[in-house]
Write a protein that holds these residues in place. Structure first.
Motif, PDB file in Angstrom:
ATOM      1  N   GLU A  87       5.324  10.323   4.668  1.00  0.00           N
ATOM      2  CA  GLU A  87       4.896  11.654   4.259  1.00  0.00           C
ATOM      3  C   GLU A  87       4.083  12.323   5.365  1.00  0.00           C
ATOM      4  O   GLU A  87       4.233  13.511   5.638  1.00  0.00           O
ATOM      5  CB  GLU A  87       4.060  11.569   2.981  1.00  0.00           C
ATOM      6  CG  GLU A  87       4.846  11.175   1.749  1.00  0.00           C
ATOM      7  CD  GLU A  87       3.952  10.941   0.554  1.00  0.00           C
ATOM      8  OE1 GLU A  87       2.729  11.147   0.679  1.00  0.00           O
ATOM      9  OE2 GLU A  87       4.467  10.546  -0.504  1.00  0.00           O
ATOM     10  N   ASP A  88       3.207  11.540   6.033  1.00  0.00           N
ATOM     11  CA  ASP A  88       2.421  12.099   7.128  1.00  0.00           C
ATOM     12  C   ASP A  88       3.324  12.558   8.257  1.00  0.00           C
ATOM     13  O   ASP A  88       3.098  13.618   8.857  1.00  0.00           O
ATOM     14  CB  ASP A  88       1.420  11.063   7.654  1.00  0.00           C
ATOM     15  CG  ASP A  88       0.291  10.804   6.676  1.00  0.00           C
ATOM     16  OD1 ASP A  88       0.096  11.637   5.767  1.00  0.00           O
ATOM     17  OD2 ASP A  88      -0.386   9.768   6.827  1.00  0.00           O
ATOM     18  N   GLN A  89       4.371  11.801   8.561  1.00  0.00           N
ATOM     19  CA  GLN A  89       5.285  12.191   9.634  1.00  0.00           C
ATOM     20  C   GLN A  89       6.062  13.444   9.246  1.00  0.00           C
ATOM     21  O   GLN A  89       6.322  14.302  10.072  1.00  0.00           O
ATOM     22  CB  GLN A  89       6.238  11.037   9.962  1.00  0.00           C
ATOM     23  CG  GLN A  89       5.536   9.868  10.641  1.00  0.00           C
ATOM     24  CD  GLN A  89       6.439   8.665  10.804  1.00  0.00           C
ATOM     25  OE1 GLN A  89       7.559   8.649  10.309  1.00  0.00           O
ATOM     26  NE2 GLN A  89       5.932   7.645  11.487  1.00  0.00           N
ATOM     27  N   GLU A 106       5.005  -1.227   0.836  1.00  0.00           N
ATOM     28  CA  GLU A 106       5.888  -0.093   0.524  1.00  0.00           C
ATOM     29  C   GLU A 106       5.078   1.189   0.364  1.00  0.00           C
ATOM     30  O   GLU A 106       5.477   2.262   0.834  1.00  0.00           O
ATOM     31  CB  GLU A 106       6.676  -0.394  -0.741  1.00  0.00           C
ATOM     32  CG  GLU A 106       7.623  -1.576  -0.586  1.00  0.00           C
ATOM     33  CD  GLU A 106       7.976  -2.193  -1.913  1.00  0.00           C
ATOM     34  OE1 GLU A 106       7.371  -1.832  -2.934  1.00  0.00           O
ATOM     35  OE2 GLU A 106       8.859  -3.061  -1.921  1.00  0.00           O
ATOM     36  N   GLN A 107       3.927   1.102  -0.289  1.00  0.00           N
ATOM     37  CA  GLN A 107       3.100   2.286  -0.468  1.00  0.00           C
ATOM     38  C   GLN A 107       2.568   2.789   0.876  1.00  0.00           C
ATOM     39  O   GLN A 107       2.511   3.994   1.120  1.00  0.00           O
ATOM     40  CB  GLN A 107       1.923   1.974  -1.401  1.00  0.00           C
ATOM     41  CG  GLN A 107       2.333   1.731  -2.836  1.00  0.00           C
ATOM     42  CD  GLN A 107       1.179   1.240  -3.683  1.00  0.00           C
ATOM     43  OE1 GLN A 107       0.209   0.685  -3.165  1.00  0.00           O
ATOM     44  NE2 GLN A 107       1.284   1.430  -5.002  1.00  0.00           N
ATOM     45  N   VAL A 108       2.200   1.877   1.756  1.00  0.00           N
ATOM     46  CA  VAL A 108       1.718   2.270   3.072  1.00  0.00           C
ATOM     47  C   VAL A 108       2.831   2.944   3.856  1.00  0.00           C
ATOM     48  O   VAL A 108       2.628   3.990   4.481  1.00  0.00           O
ATOM     49  CB  VAL A 108       1.159   1.037   3.834  1.00  0.00           C
ATOM     50  CG1 VAL A 108       0.852   1.388   5.280  1.00  0.00           C
ATOM     51  CG2 VAL A 108      -0.074   0.501   3.147  1.00  0.00           C
ATOM     52  N   GLN A 109       4.021   2.372   3.849  1.00  0.00           N
ATOM     53  CA  GLN A 109       5.141   2.958   4.598  1.00  0.00           C
ATOM     54  C   GLN A 109       5.523   4.317   4.033  1.00  0.00           C
ATOM     55  O   GLN A 109       5.833   5.235   4.787  1.00  0.00           O
ATOM     56  CB  GLN A 109       6.337   2.005   4.582  1.00  0.00           C
ATOM     57  CG  GLN A 109       6.119   0.788   5.447  1.00  0.00           C
ATOM     58  CD  GLN A 109       7.249  -0.198   5.360  1.00  0.00           C
ATOM     59  OE1 GLN A 109       8.091  -0.115   4.463  1.00  0.00           O
ATOM     60  NE2 GLN A 109       7.263  -1.162   6.276  1.00  0.00           N
ATOM     61  N   SER A 110       5.499   4.478   2.714  1.00  0.00           N
ATOM     62  CA  SER A 110       5.836   5.781   2.135  1.00  0.00           C
ATOM     63  C   SER A 110       4.766   6.812   2.501  1.00  0.00           C
ATOM     64  O   SER A 110       5.078   7.970   2.767  1.00  0.00           O
ATOM     65  CB  SER A 110       5.985   5.669   0.617  1.00  0.00           C
ATOM     66  OG  SER A 110       4.743   5.367   0.019  1.00  0.00           O
ATOM     67  N   GLY A 111       3.505   6.395   2.542  1.00  0.00           N
ATOM     68  CA  GLY A 111       2.435   7.304   2.943  1.00  0.00           C
ATOM     69  C   GLY A 111       2.573   7.713   4.399  1.00  0.00           C
ATOM     70  O   GLY A 111       2.359   8.869   4.758  1.00  0.00           O
ATOM     71  N   LEU A 112       2.951   6.780   5.255  1.00  0.00           N
ATOM     72  CA  LEU A 112       3.170   7.111   6.655  1.00  0.00           C
ATOM     73  C   LEU A 112       4.362   8.048   6.808  1.00  0.00           C
ATOM     74  O   LEU A 112       4.358   8.939   7.648  1.00  0.00           O
ATOM     75  CB  LEU A 112       3.377   5.840   7.484  1.00  0.00           C
ATOM     76  CG  LEU A 112       2.145   4.941   7.664  1.00  0.00           C
ATOM     77  CD1 LEU A 112       2.525   3.680   8.417  1.00  0.00           C
ATOM     78  CD2 LEU A 112       1.050   5.682   8.398  1.00  0.00           C
ATOM     79  N   PRO A 125      -3.230  -1.264  -1.109  1.00  0.00           N
ATOM     80  CA  PRO A 125      -1.870  -0.786  -1.364  1.00  0.00           C
ATOM     81  C   PRO A 125      -0.851  -1.777  -0.808  1.00  0.00           C
ATOM     82  O   PRO A 125      -1.113  -2.504   0.144  1.00  0.00           O
ATOM     83  CB  PRO A 125      -1.831   0.546  -0.618  1.00  0.00           C
ATOM     84  CG  PRO A 125      -2.884   0.444   0.421  1.00  0.00           C
ATOM     85  CD  PRO A 125      -3.940  -0.441  -0.150  1.00  0.00           C
TER      86      PRO A 125
END
Length: 160
Positions: free
Chosen positions: A49-51, A41-47, A38
Motif C-alpha cells: 500500500e505504501d508503494q 502477510e500483513q507487513v507485506q500488504s502494508g508495504l 503483525p
C-alpha cells in the motif's frame, strides 16, 4: 599450700545459641505479556500500500507540470574500513564475571592523561587555596583584634 577457690556460675544453659529459622524468600514469578506483532502477510500488504501511495504521488507530481524526481539514495556504498579493524580484541578472564575486553591503547592513553591532568589541577588548586586562606586568616585576625581592642577601650572609658 591452699589455693584460692574460684566460684564460676553454672554455664550449662547460658551458652546455648537460639534456634534461628531462615525461611526462603517469597516473590512473584516474573512474567512477560506477549506482544501482538503483525504477521508477514500483513507487513507485506502494508508495504504494498505504501508503494502504491508513493507511485500515485509521483504521477500527481508529473501531471501537475512539475518534473521533480525524488533523489535516489545508493544502497551499494563501500564499507568504511577506517573504523573497522581486523585485529582481534584481547580479553582477560575475571572469576565469577567472565571475559572482559582489554581497552584499546588510545582509550588507555586518554584515560591516563585525563587522570594525570585531574590530579595536577586538584593538587595545584589545593596549594593555591591554602595560601589564599592563610592570607584571609591573617588579615581577618588583624581586623578583629583592632576592632576588639577599640571596643574594650570604649567600654573601659564608659565605666570610668
Amino acid at each position: 599450700m591452699d589455693y584460692p577457690e574460684i566460684n564460676l556460675p553454672d554455664t550449662n544453659n547460658i551458652l546455648i545459641p537460639p534456634r534461628t529459622i531462615f525461611y526462603p524468600p517469597v516473590a512473584e514469578i516474573p512474567y512477560l505479556d506477549p506482544l501482538l506483532l503483525p504477521s508477514l502477510e500483513q507487513v507485506q500488504s502494508g508495504l504494498g500500500e505504501d508503494q502504491a501511495v508513493d507511485s500515485s504521488k509521483k504521477e500527481e507530481a508529473n501531471e501537475g507540470g512539475l518534473n521533480i524526481n525524488p533523489e535516489q539514495i545508493p544502497t551499494n556504498l563501500p564499507r568504511n574500513l577506517e573504523n573497522t579493524s581486523s585485529e582481534t580484541v584481547g580479553t582477560f578472564n575475571i572469576p565469577f564475571f567472565g571475559e572482559m575486553p582489554i581497552p584499546a591503547p588510545e582509550v588507555i592513553a586518554s584515560s591516563v592523561i585525563a587522570a594525570g591532568t585531574a590530579s595536577v589541577v586538584s593538587v595545584a588548586g589545593g596549594i593555591a587555596m591554602q595560601s589564599v586562606l592563610a592570607f584571609i586568616k591573617k588579615t581577618s585576625k588583624k581586623m578583629f583584634t583592632k576592632v576588639l581592642k577599640k571596643e574594650v577601650k570604649d567600654l573601659q572609658t564608659k565605666k570610668d
